[in-house]
Design an enzyme around this catalytic site. Structure first.
Site, short mmCIF file in Angstrom:
data_model
loop_
_atom_site.label_atom_id
_atom_site.label_comp_id
_atom_site.label_asym_id
_atom_site.label_seq_id
_atom_site.Cartn_x
_atom_site.Cartn_y
_atom_site.Cartn_z
N SER A 21 -28.12 27.00 0.29
CA SER A 21 -27.73 25.84 1.08
C SER A 21 -27.18 26.28 2.43
CB SER A 21 -26.64 25.03 0.36
OG SER A 21 -27.16 24.48 -0.82
N GLU A 59 -6.44 23.19 -8.95
CA GLU A 59 -6.28 22.09 -9.90
C GLU A 59 -7.67 21.72 -10.42
OE1 GLU A 59 -7.07 18.71 -9.72
OE2 GLU A 59 -7.94 18.59 -7.72
#
Ligand SMILES: Cc1cc2nc3c(=O)[nH]c(=O)nc-3n(C[C@H](O)[C@H](O)[C@H](O)COP(=O)(O)OP(=O)(O)OC[C@H]3O[C@@H](n4cnc5c(N)ncnc54)[C@H](O)[C@@H]3O)c2cc1C
Lengths: 386, 375
Positions: free
Chosen positions: A155, A239
């Site tokens: 990408s 997280e």
């Protein structure tokens, strides 16, 4: 069970609110200048690389602060925190963990400042899901590695200045993960060629990359020779609630619900069609399940437990939702579904047609659903490997 | 932020697991359901002594005064082994009395429910099988300071063994003119029995009221305004059934996974074939996901949060779609033995058939979500 935030966390949320009230560029007017200003401001606040250690220029934010920050940013539809996407997502964390002092000084500030883009050279034509079988070869020659081979699906290769590249430096017949080495490669080097690939949506955002006697200085090796597999799996305390993705999905669902109010099916608003209603609320239920699953992962993390293969649960939900929401948006449009941007009779200027052609970015790009199911079956349920 | 259980709740889970391992293996459960009442009285009494029957009943009335989240821990464990007991029925009857009853009424009934000496249940559904106030057609004819009830309640959980029925009845023609009465089994004009049913671990039956007189002392709250409380009880019921569905899903996944690690075909453990391992992974994804929804729904009910009805509907809708699929896939992945009475997976398939419609199936709850969400 307790979903309250501590006073400190709430105070931090207040700080984020205040900052957004004062500095969030209006959604319509996001020209390059206002986004550049935004990038500079959030960089000064150390909200770019918020979870990274303070010593390297990060924010040193703890897990709950990360949640609060991401949640508020997503809720207010703020632009991303920082612009070097892959640098922030995995190249930076890998350099922080395995890089030399020189590498940290050379790369981390640029990633945080968004000076240029990084791309990721992992997949090869014959090594996709089975990434560890990769063959792109590097041979040591004095102070350099000489690289020959090919990568694919890279990408934004054509817009990147650097690449994180996995190559094979040796072969261990007993363990294909052994003998992979991680190199940091400058894209404008001699012996490196980028050929963009057009995707089914008509755009070209990924490419093939060919290496022909590309010479990479040894100082640009990340981690030890042969340890490249480990280097790419970051252990940094990110997280794991997936809050940002959940908000993205919710926003799509809201917009599709609006679409269902305006488009008509069988002479009535599509939203009154029992099948459409059912699919809308079912998608909402699934997103809520993702949110709560994320909260459970987060709780584990806060208790110091490792969160690993169970994150495949939400990856599977997300993959299914990316496809379902696109399909739903098209089916709501009835006969207008096959039209494209620019057509007189297409709703929302063809936004959903592009959306419905973009799911492979999530569904294939991030590890396919079959691979996620293997992870759950083998690593959680303890079933034999295939 | 803590979307997990407290240490006490973890301890409670461990105790229950030990108790059920000793007393409620599937082999033992199969024996227990053969008794006329369909469950083990001595175990029920023992559970009451341990405080698990009266877990959510206030301490003043002989209970332990815990919240729904804690009860979820119990129900996940009882669901896992399909333990037959009138726990959910009794909790719902007790909650009706606690929420609407006077101090005197609570004192009269709650201690007996908490100590396991009496079993209670809710009687709501009728021939129309509707969960809304219009579904309640059974009329109460005013008589003296109370009512005379005539009609039939269907799909009543534990009808054959309940000592008291919390009966929903119509007091007038207004859409929500609904009352709740506590009808004791030995009242004249009352008869109730279990009907033959698919899931032998869950007894369901009929309650026939033929001129059963209830005086003012048996009416919970003001007559005719019970609907909001009843609607809340139906939500609690949906959440509690869904909690048992979490355990049942885990039980079904567990035995099917174990089977896939033992059975060999084509010289390989069948668990190596993706046609086997992927459905198992999908079961896991679904169970973990409706588990999260159930935990949150219980918490939202405990907090009296505004989004409790939404949270309950999401949990029950997801569980009601997933568990029947898990039961069917579980049987299929066993091959021929899955179809036998002897193997246990069929017990879970049957549990899913009981649990799916209980307090609303996926159609009901998804449509309710659509309506609540303004669609
Ligand atoms: C939009 C997009 C962007 C991408 N960007 C990048 C990038 O920046 N850098 C990069 O390195 N890569 C990138 N990729 C590559 C991506 O990681 C791979 O496409 C992906 O890992 C799958 O590999 P593959 O395409 O070779 O498919 P394959 O691995 O050949 O898979 C083909 C099919 O076989 C199935 N399959 C394979 N193995 C198994 C198995 N063991 N069990 C069951 N089924 C199996 C797969 O699920 C899939 O359906 C991108 C891909 C996409 C679509």
């Amino acid at each position: 069970m307790d979903f309250e935030f501590t006073p400190e966390e709430e105070a931090f949320r207040g700080e984020v609110h205040k900052f957004l009230d004062e500095n969030l560029p209006a959604e319509g007017g996001r020209d390059p200048a206002s986004v550049a200003k935004w990038n500079k401001l959030v960089r000064e606040k150390r909200w770019v690389g918020f979870s990274w250690p303070v010593e390297v220029g990060g924010g040193g934010g703890d897990i709950m602060q990360q949640v609060v920050l991401k949640e508020e940013m997503a809720r207010r539809k703020a632009p991303p925190l920082g612009s070097c996407f892959m640098g922030l997502a995995w190249v930076g964390p890998a350099i922080i963990e395995y890089g030399t002092e020189e590498q940290k000084q050379k790369f981390i500030p640029d990633i945080l400042d968004g000076k240029y883009q990084w791309c990721t050279g992992y997949s090869e034509p014959d090594s996709g899901s089975d990434l560890a079988s990769l063959k792109c070869k590097a041979v040591r020659d004095g102070d350099h590695y000489v690289v020959n081979g090919q990568k694919i699906w890279t990408s934004i290769a054509m817009w990147s200045k650097w690449m994180i590249l996995l190559v094979r430096t040796s072969a261990n017949p007993d363990d294909k993960h052994d003998g992979i080495t991680c190199l940091l490669v400058e894209m404008d080097s001699d012996g490196l060629e980028v050929r963009p690939i057009k995707n089914m949506a008509g755009g070209a955002m990924f490419a093939e990359v060919f290496f022909n006697d590309l010479r990479v200085p040894v100082e640009n090796r990340l981690g030890d020779e042969g340890q490249g597999w480990r280097v790419t799996i970051s252990a940094l305390a990110h997280e794991r609630s997936g809050i940002a993705e959940i908000h993205g999905l919710l926003r799509s669902l809201e917009a599709i619900t609006e679409l269902a109010r305006t488009c008509r099916k069988n002479g009535k608003p599509a939203v009154e069609d029992p099948g459409i209603r059912r699919r809308l609320v079912k998608a909402g239920t699934r997103i809520e399940a993702m949110r709560l699953n994320g909260m459970r992962f987060l709780t584990k993390q806060l208790k110091g437990e490792k969160v690993g293969p169970e994150t495949s649960i939400n990856k599977l939900h997300r993959a299914a939702l990316e496809i379902e929401l696109g399909e739903l948006a098209l089916e709501i449009q009835g006969s207008a579904a096959p039209l494209m941007k620019g057509a007189a009779d297409v709703p929302d200027d063809g936004r959903w047609q592009t959306f419905a052609l973009s799911w492979p970015e999530v569904v294939i790009g991030g590890g396919t659903p079959n691979i996620q199911k293997n992870i759950i079956a083998e690593r959680i349920l303890g079933l034999p490997k295939d | 932020m803590n979307f997990g259980f407290t240490e006490e709740q973890d301890l409670l889970r461990a105790e229950l697991r030990k108790f059920l391992d000793q007393n409620a293996s599937l082999e033992q459960v199969r024996k227990q359901v053969e008794s006329p009442e369909g469950f083990s009285r001595p175990l029920w009494t023992r559970m009451a002594e341990l405080g698990w029957v009266g877990l959510t009943i206030p301490e003043t009335y002989g209970g332990v005064g815990m919240d729904f989240v804690t009860l979820v821990v119990v129900l996940e464990e009882t669901g896992r082994t399909l333990f037959p007991s009138p726990l959910v029925s009794t909790v719902l009857a007790a909650k009706a009395i606690e929420k609407l009853g006077s101090a005197e009424q609570r004192q009269r009934w709650l201690p007996g429910l908490a100590d396991g000496s009496r079993i209670g249940t809710l009687a709501v559904l009728e021939a129309s099988d509707r969960l809304d106030p219009e579904g309640i057609e059974l009329r109460g004819q005013p008589q003296g300071d109370g009512f005379v009830l005539t009609g039939e309640k269907r799909f009543v959980s534990d009808a054959g063994k309940a000592d008291l029925f919390v009966v929903a009845f119509r007091t007038g023609d207004g859409a929500e003119d609904v009352g709740l009465a506590v009808v004791e089994r030995d009242t004249s004009g009352v008869s109730a029995d279990d009907q033959p049913s698919m899931d032998l671990t869950k007894r369901v039956g009929r309650l026939l009221l033929d001129g059963a007189a209830v005086d003012a002392g048996a009416i919970l709250g003001e007559p005719g305004v019970a609907w909001p409380t009843l609607a809340w009880l139906l939500d609690v019921g949906a959440a509690l059934v869904a909690a048992e569905m979490v355990g049942a899903g885990e039980g079904a996944l567990r035995i099917t996974t174990d089977f896939a690690k033992e059975r060999v075909q084509f010289d390989a453990l069948i668990g190596r074939f993706q046609g086997v391992k992927h459905p198992l992974a999908e079961m896991y994804v679904d169970i973990e996901s409706y588990k999260s929804l159930v935990y949150y729904a219980a918490w939202a009910l405990d907090q009296d949060s505004d989004d409790a009805p939404l949270a309950v509907s999401r949990a029950k809708a997801y569980a009601s779609e997933a568990l029947p699929r898990i039961g069917i896939d579980g049987v299929q992945l066993h091959g021929g033995v899955g179809y036998t009475w002897e193997y246990d997976i069929q017990l879970y398939l049957k549990r899913s058939k009981w649990a799916r419609p209980a307090f609303g199936d996926a159609d009901y709850h998804y449509e309710r979500l659509a309506a609540l969400g303004g669609l």
